[in-house]
Design a protein around this motif. Sequence first.
Motif, short mmCIF file in Angstrom:
data_model
loop_
_atom_site.label_atom_id
_atom_site.label_comp_id
_atom_site.label_asym_id
_atom_site.label_seq_id
_atom_site.Cartn_x
_atom_site.Cartn_y
_atom_site.Cartn_z
N LEU A 185 0.84 -1.20 0.00
CA LEU A 185 0.00 0.00 0.00
C LEU A 185 0.87 1.25 0.00
CD1 LEU A 185 -2.79 -0.95 2.58
CD2 LEU A 185 -2.81 -1.20 0.09
N THR A 186 0.51 2.21 -0.86
CA THR A 186 1.27 3.45 -0.94
C THR A 186 0.38 4.68 -0.79
OG1 THR A 186 1.09 3.47 -3.35
CG2 THR A 186 3.08 2.47 -2.40
N GLY A 187 -0.84 4.64 -1.33
CA GLY A 187 -1.67 5.83 -1.32
C GLY A 187 -2.97 5.67 -0.56
N THR A 188 -3.06 4.64 0.26
CA THR A 188 -4.26 4.40 1.06
C THR A 188 -3.87 3.64 2.32
OG1 THR A 188 -6.47 3.41 1.09
CG2 THR A 188 -4.79 2.23 -0.15
N ASN A 189 -4.70 3.74 3.31
CA ASN A 189 -4.46 2.94 4.52
C ASN A 189 -5.23 1.62 4.45
OD1 ASN A 189 -7.13 3.65 5.00
ND2 ASN A 189 -6.70 4.88 6.81
N TYR A 237 -9.28 -5.24 -12.20
CA TYR A 237 -8.60 -5.71 -11.00
C TYR A 237 -9.21 -5.09 -9.76
CZ TYR A 237 -5.03 -7.38 -14.20
OH TYR A 237 -4.38 -8.03 -15.21
N ALA A 238 -9.00 -5.77 -8.63
CA ALA A 238 -9.45 -5.25 -7.34
C ALA A 238 -8.31 -5.37 -6.34
CB ALA A 238 -10.66 -6.02 -6.84
N LEU A 239 -8.08 -4.31 -5.60
CA LEU A 239 -7.12 -4.30 -4.49
C LEU A 239 -7.88 -4.71 -3.24
CD1 LEU A 239 -4.41 -3.57 -3.08
CD2 LEU A 239 -5.24 -1.19 -3.03
N ASN A 240 -7.44 -5.78 -2.60
CA ASN A 240 -8.08 -6.28 -1.39
C ASN A 240 -7.16 -6.05 -0.21
OD1 ASN A 240 -10.39 -7.53 -2.79
ND2 ASN A 240 -8.79 -8.81 -3.69
N THR A 241 -7.64 -5.30 0.77
CA THR A 241 -6.81 -4.96 1.92
C THR A 241 -7.36 -5.54 3.22
OG1 THR A 241 -8.02 -2.88 2.23
CG2 THR A 241 -6.05 -2.79 0.84
N GLY A 242 -8.28 -6.49 3.11
CA GLY A 242 -8.93 -7.04 4.29
C GLY A 242 -8.07 -7.98 5.10
N SER A 243 -6.99 -8.49 4.53
CA SER A 243 -6.12 -9.41 5.28
C SER A 243 -4.82 -8.70 5.63
CB SER A 243 -5.83 -10.66 4.45
OG SER A 243 -5.09 -10.30 3.30
N ALA A 244 -3.92 -9.43 6.30
CA ALA A 244 -2.66 -8.84 6.74
C ALA A 244 -1.79 -8.43 5.54
CB ALA A 244 -1.89 -9.81 7.62
N HIS A 292 -11.63 -2.87 -0.05
CA HIS A 292 -11.74 -3.32 -1.44
C HIS A 292 -11.77 -2.09 -2.35
CE1 HIS A 292 -13.03 -6.06 -4.62
NE2 HIS A 292 -13.87 -5.11 -5.00
N TYR A 293 -10.90 -2.07 -3.36
CA TYR A 293 -10.81 -0.94 -4.28
C TYR A 293 -10.70 -1.44 -5.71
CZ TYR A 293 -9.15 1.36 0.00
OH TYR A 293 -9.03 1.83 1.29
N ASP A 295 -6.50 4.02 -8.73
CA ASP A 295 -7.96 3.95 -8.74
C ASP A 295 -8.45 4.63 -10.02
OD1 ASP A 295 -7.92 6.71 -8.31
OD2 ASP A 295 -8.76 6.58 -6.30
N PRO A 296 -9.74 4.51 -10.35
CA PRO A 296 -10.24 5.10 -11.60
C PRO A 296 -10.03 6.61 -11.71
CG PRO A 296 -11.80 3.49 -10.79
CD PRO A 296 -10.76 3.66 -9.72
N ALA A 297 -9.84 7.28 -10.60
CA ALA A 297 -9.59 8.73 -10.64
C ALA A 297 -8.12 9.05 -10.87
CB ALA A 297 -10.07 9.38 -9.34
N GLY A 298 -7.25 8.03 -10.87
CA GLY A 298 -5.83 8.24 -11.15
C GLY A 298 -4.93 8.35 -9.94
N PHE A 299 -5.46 8.08 -8.73
CA PHE A 299 -4.64 8.15 -7.53
C PHE A 299 -3.95 6.81 -7.28
CE2 PHE A 299 -7.86 11.42 -6.86
CZ PHE A 299 -7.06 12.50 -6.54
#
Length: 165
Positions: free
Chosen positions: A98-102, A147-154, A107-108, A123-127
């Motif tokens: 992760l670089t631009g979100t906590n 694609y989907a970024l999943n951050t729900g696990s460690a 799910h993104y 993300d679709p906005a370019g961030f």
Amino acid sequence: MSDWKATTGLPWFGFWARELLRWGTHDPFIAFCLSQGLAKTRDEGANRRADFNRWLTSAEPALEPDAFIDPQRFLEWQRSLARKATEDKPTAQFDAVLTGTNGQRGHYAVVPVLRDNEVVWIDPAGFELAITPSAHTLSRKARRSDYALNTGSANPTVSRRFRPA
């Protein structure tokens, strides 16, 4: 999502506006089917609507019109579907940093951008949201997939949700 409607005071259509544009359809159910990999084309998604409508009306005969576009109902219906052998196929999955979100949302939707020897997930906005250190497993054609970024696990991961034929 469970309190989106109550929090915003908007009808479910407000929730769907962005997804309808993204998937090129006027039907929230078709956008849902495409986003979840339940259909590869808009026509396939439209063909699944009758099954959803039967399931919904059998679960609750007296429905408000909003129930037919309620994303929570779509998810319940999806969970009720029998698992198919095709769902056992391995999905492209990549470890991410992760670089631009906590990662709070869990799910993104993300798009790959190849940069030097890494993949930047935006993300679709370019961030920028995350990076995968090695790009050797991702081809230049990968931009056509979803694609989907999943951050729900460690360990955050990015998985392919849809691959065009």
